[in-house]
Design a protein around this motif. Structure first.
Motif, PDB file in Angstrom:
ATOM      1  N   PRO A   1      44.158 -40.247 -49.094  1.00  0.00           N
ATOM      2  CA  PRO A   1      43.085 -39.300 -48.762  1.00  0.00           C
ATOM      3  C   PRO A   1      43.630 -37.940 -48.347  1.00  0.00           C
ATOM      4  N   HIS A   2      42.923 -36.896 -48.755  1.00  0.00           N
ATOM      5  CA  HIS A   2      43.222 -35.496 -48.440  1.00  0.00           C
ATOM      6  C   HIS A   2      44.402 -34.942 -49.247  1.00  0.00           C
ATOM      7  N   THR A   3      44.973 -35.786 -50.136  1.00  0.00           N
ATOM      8  CA  THR A   3      46.020 -35.304 -51.032  1.00  0.00           C
ATOM      9  C   THR A   3      45.385 -34.524 -52.179  1.00  0.00           C
ATOM     10  N   ARG A   4      46.026 -33.447 -52.554  1.00  0.00           N
ATOM     11  CA  ARG A   4      45.508 -32.667 -53.672  1.00  0.00           C
ATOM     12  C   ARG A   4      45.763 -33.409 -54.980  1.00  0.00           C
TER      13      ARG A   4
ATOM     14  N   MET B   1      35.353 -37.281 -59.955  1.00  0.00           N
ATOM     15  CA  MET B   1      34.394 -36.628 -59.063  1.00  0.00           C
ATOM     16  C   MET B   1      33.062 -37.364 -59.087  1.00  0.00           C
ATOM     17  N   ALA B   2      32.625 -37.772 -60.290  1.00  0.00           N
ATOM     18  CA  ALA B   2      31.361 -38.507 -60.408  1.00  0.00           C
ATOM     19  C   ALA B   2      31.428 -39.843 -59.689  1.00  0.00           C
ATOM     20  N   GLU B   3      32.602 -40.439 -59.623  1.00  0.00           N
ATOM     21  CA  GLU B   3      32.780 -41.723 -58.933  1.00  0.00           C
ATOM     22  C   GLU B   3      32.940 -41.548 -57.426  1.00  0.00           C
ATOM     23  N   GLY B   4      32.987 -40.291 -56.966  1.00  0.00           N
ATOM     24  CA  GLY B   4      33.114 -40.033 -55.539  1.00  0.00           C
ATOM     25  C   GLY B   4      34.507 -40.229 -54.996  1.00  0.00           C
ATOM     26  N   LEU B   5      35.512 -40.316 -55.873  1.00  0.00           N
ATOM     27  CA  LEU B   5      36.882 -40.528 -55.411  1.00  0.00           C
ATOM     28  C   LEU B   5      37.566 -39.232 -55.012  1.00  0.00           C
TER      29      LEU B   5
ATOM     30  N   ARG C   1      37.214 -28.379 -53.448  1.00  0.00           N
ATOM     31  CA  ARG C   1      37.156 -27.476 -52.301  1.00  0.00           C
ATOM     32  C   ARG C   1      37.296 -26.058 -52.825  1.00  0.00           C
ATOM     33  N   SER C   2      36.313 -25.259 -52.523  1.00  0.00           N
ATOM     34  CA  SER C   2      36.244 -23.909 -53.073  1.00  0.00           C
ATOM     35  C   SER C   2      37.535 -23.129 -52.824  1.00  0.00           C
ATOM     36  N   GLY C   3      38.116 -22.617 -53.923  1.00  0.00           N
ATOM     37  CA  GLY C   3      39.302 -21.787 -53.825  1.00  0.00           C
ATOM     38  C   GLY C   3      40.574 -22.524 -53.494  1.00  0.00           C
ATOM     39  N   SER C   4      40.497 -23.870 -53.428  1.00  0.00           N
ATOM     40  CA  SER C   4      41.670 -24.638 -53.005  1.00  0.00           C
ATOM     41  C   SER C   4      42.099 -25.683 -54.018  1.00  0.00           C
ATOM     42  N   GLY C   5      41.160 -26.304 -54.688  1.00  0.00           N
ATOM     43  CA  GLY C   5      41.504 -27.340 -55.658  1.00  0.00           C
ATOM     44  C   GLY C   5      40.672 -28.592 -55.465  1.00  0.00           C
ATOM     45  N   THR C   6      41.148 -29.689 -56.027  1.00  0.00           N
ATOM     46  CA  THR C   6      40.453 -30.978 -55.967  1.00  0.00           C
ATOM     47  C   THR C   6      41.287 -31.947 -55.146  1.00  0.00           C
ATOM     48  N   TYR C   7      40.645 -32.606 -54.188  1.00  0.00           N
ATOM     49  CA  TYR C   7      41.358 -33.468 -53.244  1.00  0.00           C
ATOM     50  C   TYR C   7      40.776 -34.877 -53.233  1.00  0.00           C
TER      51      TYR C   7
END
Length: 250
Positions: free
Chosen positions: A27-30, A56-60, A64-70
């Motif tokens: 969790p919280h890893t990019r 993302m659709a699976e909620g995994l 985060r705006s301007g930061s990436g996907t975590y």
């Protein structure tokens, strides 16, 4: 594509999902960037993007705006207990079950008179447009919204009686069985139909979820000699709770 062969984006999403579940991407890893996914898996930008969309659709994962996907922190599902009717001095099933589980449950509610739409009218066995009492609840555990409920009762049955408002009056806050008994209506049966669907925007806002999250829907109806006297939709976030049924064996 041969039988059993997965599209490339599902193959990539499946491998990333496994890494998330196994803790290789905690969790919280990019999440690896689109360019990194493209290079590591030998796929196109389109495939890399579609794989991220699946996660993302699976909620995994979450953007985060301007930061990436975590990687999202996945809550450990807790149980919401439901059971057959038990005499309990008038407590509603939620109050009774919260007490049984020593939970820190609180709730708030509001009621208003309205007209029954087609689906609710059918569930209550009345004509579309007939007046009903609609009561909306938000149930919380430790301050966190855990469950929503909307109930409808035909005013042809409860109107101008002490139980017209479910949460007010001398029997306010008591269960449907006890309230109906006060007006000589004997509830003898209840049905619950459980399904799942994507949560509506307003439901997820109230429950603290994100767009696309799935909710459990418990459609409950109380009957008296075959006549529906109350019907309700109970909405539960599927990623945080499981519905546990404790039913008597006769």
């Amino acid at each position: 594509m041969t039988f059993g062969e997965q599209p490339a984006y599902l193959r990539v999403a499946g491998d990333l999902r496994r890494k998330i579940v196994d803790g290789l991407l905690p969790p919280h890893t990019r999440l690896p960037s689109q360019a990194r996914i493209r290079e590591e898996y030998g796929v196109s930008d389109t495939v890399a993007l579609e794989a991220r969309k699946v996660l993302m659709a699976e909620g995994l994962v979450e953007g985060r705006s301007g930061s990436g996907t975590y990687v999202r922190e996945r809550p450990v599902p807790r149980q919401i207990f439901r059971s057959g009717y038990r005499p309990s001095g008038g407590a509603t099933p939620y109050r009774q079950e919260q007490a049984d589980a020593a939970s820190r449950g609180t709730w708030e509610s509001s009621s208003e008179q309205t007209e029954a739409g087609g689906a609710i009218a059918e569930r209550l066995g009345i004509r579309t447009g007939e007046r009903v009492m609609c009561t909306r609840y938000v149930f919380r555990e430790g301050g966190e919204a855990m469950m929503l409920s909307t109930s409808w009762e035909p005013l042809a049955l409860t109107g101008r009686t002490p139980v017209m408002l479910p949460e007010e009056g001398p029997l306010g806050g008591m269960g449907v069985v006890e309230r109906m008994a006060a007006i000589d209506v004997v509830v003898d049966n209840v049905t619950e139909e459980v399904g799942a669907r994507p949560g509506l925007a307003e439901e997820l806002h109230a429950l603290g979820g994100v767009p696309g999250h799935v909710v459990l829907v418990v459609q409950r109806t109380f009957y008296a000699s075959g006549r529906p006297v109350e019907t309700a939709d109970v909405i539960i976030p599927a990623d945080r709770y499981r519905v546990a049924y404790h039913l008597p064996v006769k």
